[in-house]
Design a protein around this motif. Structure first.
Motif, PDB file in Angstrom:
ATOM      1  N   ASP A   1     103.631  20.857  -4.610  1.00  0.00           N
ATOM      2  CA  ASP A   1     103.137  19.836  -3.670  1.00  0.00           C
ATOM      3  C   ASP A   1     101.755  20.147  -3.103  1.00  0.00           C
ATOM      4  O   ASP A   1     101.523  20.091  -1.895  1.00  0.00           O
ATOM      5  CB  ASP A   1     104.146  19.636  -2.533  1.00  0.00           C
ATOM      6  CG  ASP A   1     105.487  19.159  -3.053  1.00  0.00           C
ATOM      7  OD1 ASP A   1     105.502  18.197  -3.834  1.00  0.00           O
ATOM      8  OD2 ASP A   1     106.518  19.760  -2.701  1.00  0.00           O
ATOM      9  N   LYS A   2     100.859  20.464  -3.994  1.00  0.00           N
ATOM     10  CA  LYS A   2      99.482  20.763  -3.606  1.00  0.00           C
ATOM     11  C   LYS A   2      98.782  19.508  -3.096  1.00  0.00           C
ATOM     12  O   LYS A   2      99.071  18.414  -3.555  1.00  0.00           O
ATOM     13  CB  LYS A   2      98.734  21.250  -4.855  1.00  0.00           C
ATOM     14  CG  LYS A   2      98.117  22.628  -4.703  1.00  0.00           C
ATOM     15  CD  LYS A   2      97.180  22.922  -5.848  1.00  0.00           C
ATOM     16  CE  LYS A   2      97.905  23.643  -6.966  1.00  0.00           C
ATOM     17  NZ  LYS A   2      96.998  24.168  -7.996  1.00  0.00           N
TER      18      LYS A   2
ATOM     19  N   LEU B   1      98.727  17.740  -0.349  1.00  0.00           N
ATOM     20  CA  LEU B   1      99.242  16.761   0.620  1.00  0.00           C
ATOM     21  C   LEU B   1      98.392  16.823   1.890  1.00  0.00           C
ATOM     22  O   LEU B   1      98.073  17.912   2.370  1.00  0.00           O
ATOM     23  CB  LEU B   1     100.716  17.070   0.966  1.00  0.00           C
ATOM     24  CG  LEU B   1     101.765  16.249   0.232  1.00  0.00           C
ATOM     25  CD1 LEU B   1     101.580  16.349  -1.266  1.00  0.00           C
ATOM     26  CD2 LEU B   1     103.159  16.682   0.628  1.00  0.00           C
TER      27      LEU B   1
ATOM     28  N   THR C   1     103.245  16.014  10.017  1.00  0.00           N
ATOM     29  CA  THR C   1     103.985  15.390   8.910  1.00  0.00           C
ATOM     30  C   THR C   1     103.845  16.162   7.593  1.00  0.00           C
ATOM     31  O   THR C   1     104.783  16.206   6.817  1.00  0.00           O
ATOM     32  CB  THR C   1     103.473  13.953   8.695  1.00  0.00           C
ATOM     33  OG1 THR C   1     102.057  13.996   8.632  1.00  0.00           O
ATOM     34  CG2 THR C   1     103.896  13.051   9.824  1.00  0.00           C
TER      35      THR C   1
ATOM     36  N   GLU D   1     106.990  17.511   5.687  1.00  0.00           N
ATOM     37  CA  GLU D   1     107.277  16.965   4.356  1.00  0.00           C
ATOM     38  C   GLU D   1     107.366  18.069   3.306  1.00  0.00           C
ATOM     39  O   GLU D   1     108.256  18.072   2.454  1.00  0.00           O
ATOM     40  CB  GLU D   1     106.195  15.937   3.986  1.00  0.00           C
ATOM     41  CG  GLU D   1     106.374  15.267   2.630  1.00  0.00           C
ATOM     42  CD  GLU D   1     107.582  14.328   2.569  1.00  0.00           C
ATOM     43  OE1 GLU D   1     108.067  13.886   3.621  1.00  0.00           O
ATOM     44  OE2 GLU D   1     108.041  14.065   1.432  1.00  0.00           O
TER      45      GLU D   1
ATOM     46  N   THR E   1     110.586  20.048   3.730  1.00  0.00           N
ATOM     47  CA  THR E   1     111.719  19.225   3.294  1.00  0.00           C
ATOM     48  C   THR E   1     111.785  19.169   1.767  1.00  0.00           C
ATOM     49  O   THR E   1     112.838  19.365   1.169  1.00  0.00           O
ATOM     50  CB  THR E   1     111.582  17.811   3.891  1.00  0.00           C
ATOM     51  OG1 THR E   1     111.504  17.934   5.315  1.00  0.00           O
ATOM     52  CG2 THR E   1     112.771  16.938   3.534  1.00  0.00           C
ATOM     53  N   ARG E   2     110.625  18.939   1.151  1.00  0.00           N
ATOM     54  CA  ARG E   2     110.598  18.893  -0.321  1.00  0.00           C
ATOM     55  C   ARG E   2     110.987  20.236  -0.927  1.00  0.00           C
ATOM     56  O   ARG E   2     111.650  20.291  -1.962  1.00  0.00           O
ATOM     57  CB  ARG E   2     109.195  18.516  -0.816  1.00  0.00           C
ATOM     58  CG  ARG E   2     108.874  17.064  -0.582  1.00  0.00           C
ATOM     59  CD  ARG E   2     107.597  16.739  -1.333  1.00  0.00           C
ATOM     60  NE  ARG E   2     107.070  15.444  -0.923  1.00  0.00           N
ATOM     61  CZ  ARG E   2     105.993  14.895  -1.473  1.00  0.00           C
ATOM     62  NH1 ARG E   2     105.337  15.532  -2.434  1.00  0.00           N
ATOM     63  NH2 ARG E   2     105.580  13.724  -1.067  1.00  0.00           N
TER      64      ARG E   2
ATOM     65  N   GLU F   1     114.682  20.624  -0.796  1.00  0.00           N
ATOM     66  CA  GLU F   1     115.285  19.755  -1.807  1.00  0.00           C
ATOM     67  C   GLU F   1     115.117  20.348  -3.211  1.00  0.00           C
ATOM     68  O   GLU F   1     116.029  20.324  -4.027  1.00  0.00           O
ATOM     69  CB  GLU F   1     114.671  18.351  -1.732  1.00  0.00           C
ATOM     70  CG  GLU F   1     115.112  17.586  -0.478  1.00  0.00           C
ATOM     71  CD  GLU F   1     114.295  16.315  -0.189  1.00  0.00           C
ATOM     72  OE1 GLU F   1     114.710  15.536   0.678  1.00  0.00           O
ATOM     73  OE2 GLU F   1     113.231  16.120  -0.820  1.00  0.00           O
TER      74      GLU F   1
ATOM     75  N   GLN G   1     109.616  15.669  12.730  1.00  0.00           N
ATOM     76  CA  GLN G   1     109.648  16.645  11.632  1.00  0.00           C
ATOM     77  C   GLN G   1     110.668  17.747  11.920  1.00  0.00           C
ATOM     78  O   GLN G   1     111.187  18.388  11.010  1.00  0.00           O
ATOM     79  CB  GLN G   1     108.256  17.255  11.386  1.00  0.00           C
ATOM     80  CG  GLN G   1     107.161  16.241  11.086  1.00  0.00           C
ATOM     81  CD  GLN G   1     107.554  15.216  10.037  1.00  0.00           C
ATOM     82  OE1 GLN G   1     107.978  15.575   8.932  1.00  0.00           O
ATOM     83  NE2 GLN G   1     107.445  13.936  10.382  1.00  0.00           N
TER      84      GLN G   1
ATOM     85  N   LYS H   1     113.873  16.221  10.666  1.00  0.00           N
ATOM     86  CA  LYS H   1     113.787  16.038   9.215  1.00  0.00           C
ATOM     87  C   LYS H   1     113.971  17.370   8.474  1.00  0.00           C
ATOM     88  O   LYS H   1     114.772  17.472   7.542  1.00  0.00           O
ATOM     89  CB  LYS H   1     112.424  15.424   8.907  1.00  0.00           C
ATOM     90  CG  LYS H   1     112.087  15.237   7.457  1.00  0.00           C
ATOM     91  CD  LYS H   1     110.879  14.307   7.364  1.00  0.00           C
ATOM     92  CE  LYS H   1     109.872  14.762   6.352  1.00  0.00           C
ATOM     93  NZ  LYS H   1     108.685  13.888   6.326  1.00  0.00           N
TER      94      LYS H   1
ATOM     95  N   SER I   1     115.248  20.195   9.679  1.00  0.00           N
ATOM     96  CA  SER I   1     116.557  20.786   9.990  1.00  0.00           C
ATOM     97  C   SER I   1     117.650  20.150   9.139  1.00  0.00           C
ATOM     98  O   SER I   1     118.563  20.835   8.667  1.00  0.00           O
ATOM     99  CB  SER I   1     116.900  20.598  11.472  1.00  0.00           C
ATOM    100  OG  SER I   1     115.939  21.239  12.268  1.00  0.00           O
ATOM    101  N   ALA I   2     117.552  18.838   8.952  1.00  0.00           N
ATOM    102  CA  ALA I   2     118.554  18.130   8.156  1.00  0.00           C
ATOM    103  C   ALA I   2     118.493  18.585   6.695  1.00  0.00           C
ATOM    104  O   ALA I   2     119.529  18.823   6.057  1.00  0.00           O
ATOM    105  CB  ALA I   2     118.322  16.623   8.249  1.00  0.00           C
ATOM    106  N   ALA I   3     117.275  18.750   6.168  1.00  0.00           N
ATOM    107  CA  ALA I   3     117.131  19.176   4.769  1.00  0.00           C
ATOM    108  C   ALA I   3     117.646  20.607   4.575  1.00  0.00           C
ATOM    109  O   ALA I   3     118.299  20.915   3.578  1.00  0.00           O
ATOM    110  CB  ALA I   3     115.668  19.075   4.348  1.00  0.00           C
TER     111      ALA I   3
ATOM    112  N   ARG J   1     121.450  20.564   4.547  1.00  0.00           N
ATOM    113  CA  ARG J   1     121.971  20.112   3.254  1.00  0.00           C
ATOM    114  C   ARG J   1     121.929  21.236   2.225  1.00  0.00           C
ATOM    115  O   ARG J   1     122.877  21.457   1.474  1.00  0.00           O
ATOM    116  CB  ARG J   1     121.125  18.955   2.714  1.00  0.00           C
ATOM    117  CG  ARG J   1     121.610  17.629   3.162  1.00  0.00           C
ATOM    118  CD  ARG J   1     121.046  16.547   2.259  1.00  0.00           C
ATOM    119  NE  ARG J   1     121.632  15.275   2.651  1.00  0.00           N
ATOM    120  CZ  ARG J   1     121.365  14.129   2.077  1.00  0.00           C
ATOM    121  NH1 ARG J   1     120.495  14.082   1.071  1.00  0.00           N
ATOM    122  NH2 ARG J   1     121.943  13.028   2.483  1.00  0.00           N
TER     123      ARG J   1
END
Lengths: 269, 269
Positions: free
Chosen positions: A68-69, A71, A127, A131, A134-135, A138, A167, A170, A172-174, A177
């Motif tokens: 994810d470079k 961003l 953000t 992000e 989170t990514r 995932e 964030q 967001k 914490s949820a990721a 999971r």
């Protein structure tokens, strides 16, 4: 003790360069500090590490692949001068935002890793940081990799307002999971880990490590002193204080960090 | 004064903090029948700055959790002005897990200047407690509705705010940090709070436009009736969703908060 330094001769400076330690003011050769894992050999002051230096200390040689470079933050609130501030921070640091994420190998074991960078607006979480973490969680879940976060942050990115606050939920949820799916999450708290970062993914590690003397807190010392109207005792909110109060699993010296993480990873293979 | 442009954001802040504004006791009295307050985090103590318990909403058993500021100076002191400690967040989480076990919807009422920045709160893991709430709330398998009724400041507000539906009263505010704290960090001058309010985007209507808040509840003489109607409407919809769908819905809601710029080549990879 066996040293694990990966720094090659070519990276050494050719001319002698002395650096003054910000704590003990000793003048020390830059190469000596570098060979000592960027810890002052006189007083054990821990220098702030860039993500590259951190990864060099942790990763097997040439094993890093960035994810994810590029961003970049968008000025979602039309906050005055935020674009300017971002542009200046980018020019000064050569970074897009306050975190680098990717894949490395540690003693041959592949892991997903994120390293925060205090040189970019004090590694405040906006953000882009949210992000990318989170990514990364995932990605680690999808590819069955352990996840390591090297945390450092001055707190929330003020110019992104409530988007910055969100964030926290967001990420914490990721992470939740990822952990619920059986993933191993190691969080390393470095100086300083504060505010919205400490109160989200930083404190969600299955195993939480901390660097010696790192400041780790939700509310910063200045805010607390203003609230209670007195000075805080020495060592308050330092890693050692948190260990004593049951908030972290271990304090790990920098020269033992790779071997410690490697031992943990091997036990979870 | 619905979306009246003559009402400045700082006016809303003053309204949100007005000492005659209803508090959680009033909302519970008006909206729920047979409320019973439960106490304690089962670890250390009961934090009175958070009210938590069970009651009926339109004959549906629900769990209610919210910040308590109190009405008199004595009460303000006793309830720490609605600034919760880790014990308060842990009590909240305990009752949320209990709600999940008995399949009760959760309704949270947010009104806090922020999580308490005190020595004991830090020593007892304020950051860890908030982080845990954010992670666990994201995966709850019962409906969660959050209503910001006064001040929704910082992680201390969000710690009970990870909901399927986030509602705001029209004169409430929701922000990363109090406007005074914000002005103090950005401009080193807390007196510039009114100016901070102009750029922070903290009012209900602004946040609804930004997609961070689902619905704005009009105030006035029909305040309680309006709240009742909106909560009932949303709850009925959420109660039709399966437990897994509820958790997924909440995860997805926060997952997309905060758009970032992504270079074209990333998407092609």
């Amino acid at each position: 003790m066996e040293k694990q330094n990966n720094i090659s001769a070519s990276e050494r400076s050719t001319k002698e360069e002395l650096i003054e330690c910000p704590r003990c003011h000793a003048m020390i050769d830059a190469d000596i500090i570098r060979d000592n894992f960027k810890v002052c050999p006189e007083c054990n002051h821990y220098y702030t590490l860039s993500p590259k230096s951190r990864l060099r200390m942790l990763a097997d040689r040439k094993s890093f692949k960035e994810l994810d470079k590029g961003l970049r933050a968008v000025n979602l609130l039309d906050f005055p001068d935020y674009e300017d501030k971002l542009a200046k921070a980018r020019a000064k640091s050569g970074l897009d935002d306050a975190i680098m994420t990717g894949i490395i190998k540690i003693d041959g074991i592949k892991v997903a890793i994120g390293v925060m960078d205090t040189r970019f607006l004090m590694a405040s979480m906006g953000t882009v940081v949210g992000e990318k973490i989170t990514r990364l969680a995932e990605y680690a879940q999808k590819h069955n990799l352990p996840l390591i976060m090297v945390c450092a942050s001055g707190g929330a990115r003020m110019q992104e307002g409530l988007f910055s606050l969100m964030q926290m939920s967001k990420t914490s949820a990721a992470i939740k999971r990822f952990k619920d799916a059986g993933g191993l999450y190691i969080s390393l708290l470095t100086n300083p880990t504060t505010g919205g970062v400490s109160a989200s993914f930083a404190f969600l590690g299955d195993i939480i490590l901390a660097e010696p003397e790192a400041l780790i807190c939700f509310a910063g010392p200045r805010v607390i002193e203003q609230t209670i109207g007195k000075k805080l005792p020495d060592g308050f909110q330092k890693a050692e204080f948190l260990l004593e109060h049951g908030m972290v699993d271990m304090i790990v010296r920098r020269d033992e960090l790779k071997s410690t993480i490697s031992r943990i990873l091997k036990m979870h293979k | 004064m619905s979306n009246d442009k003559r009402v400045t954001p700082y006016d809303r802040v003053k309204l949100a903090r007005d000492k005659d504004r209803p508090g959680i006791e009033d909302y519970i009295e008006a909206l729920f029948d047979g409320f019973m307050e439960f106490h304690g985090d089962r670890l250390f103590r009961d934090d009175p700055s958070i009210v938590a318990g069970i009651g009926y909403f339109h004959k549906i058993p629900v769990t209610v959790i919210g910040h308590r500021k109190g009405k008199t100076l004595e009460e303000h002191m006793a309830y720490n002005f609605g600034m919760a400690s880790p014990e308060g967040y842990r009590k909240s989480l305990r009752l949320m897990k209990q709600a999940e076990k008995f399949n009760r919807p959760i309704i949270t009422i947010i009104d806090t200047p922020g999580a308490y920045p005190g020595m004991e709160a830090e020593a007892n893991g304020q950051a860890a407690a908030i982080a845990e709430n954010l992670a666990e709330m994201s995966a709850l398998k019962v409906p969660v509705i959050a209503i910001v009724t006064g001040e929704g400041n910082s992680g201390g507000a969000l710690a009970i705010g990870v909901a399927n539906k986030v509602l705001m009263l029209e004169n409430s505010i929701y922000c990363i940090l109090s406007p005074e704290g914000f002005a103090s960090i950005l401009w080193k001058d807390s007196n510039r709070a009114p100016e901070a309010c102009e750029v922070m985007r903290i009012t209900a209507h602004e946040l609804q436009e930004l997609g961070l808040v689902d619905e704005v509840i009009p105030e006035g003489s029909r305040l309680f009736k309006n709240m009742d109607n909106v909560i009932y409407k949303e709850l009925k919809k959420l109660m039709k969703m399966s437990p897994d769908k509820l958790a997924k819905d909440r995860y997805n809601k926060f997952r997309v908060m905060g758009e970032v710029f992504e270079p074209k080549k990333n998407r092609e990879e």
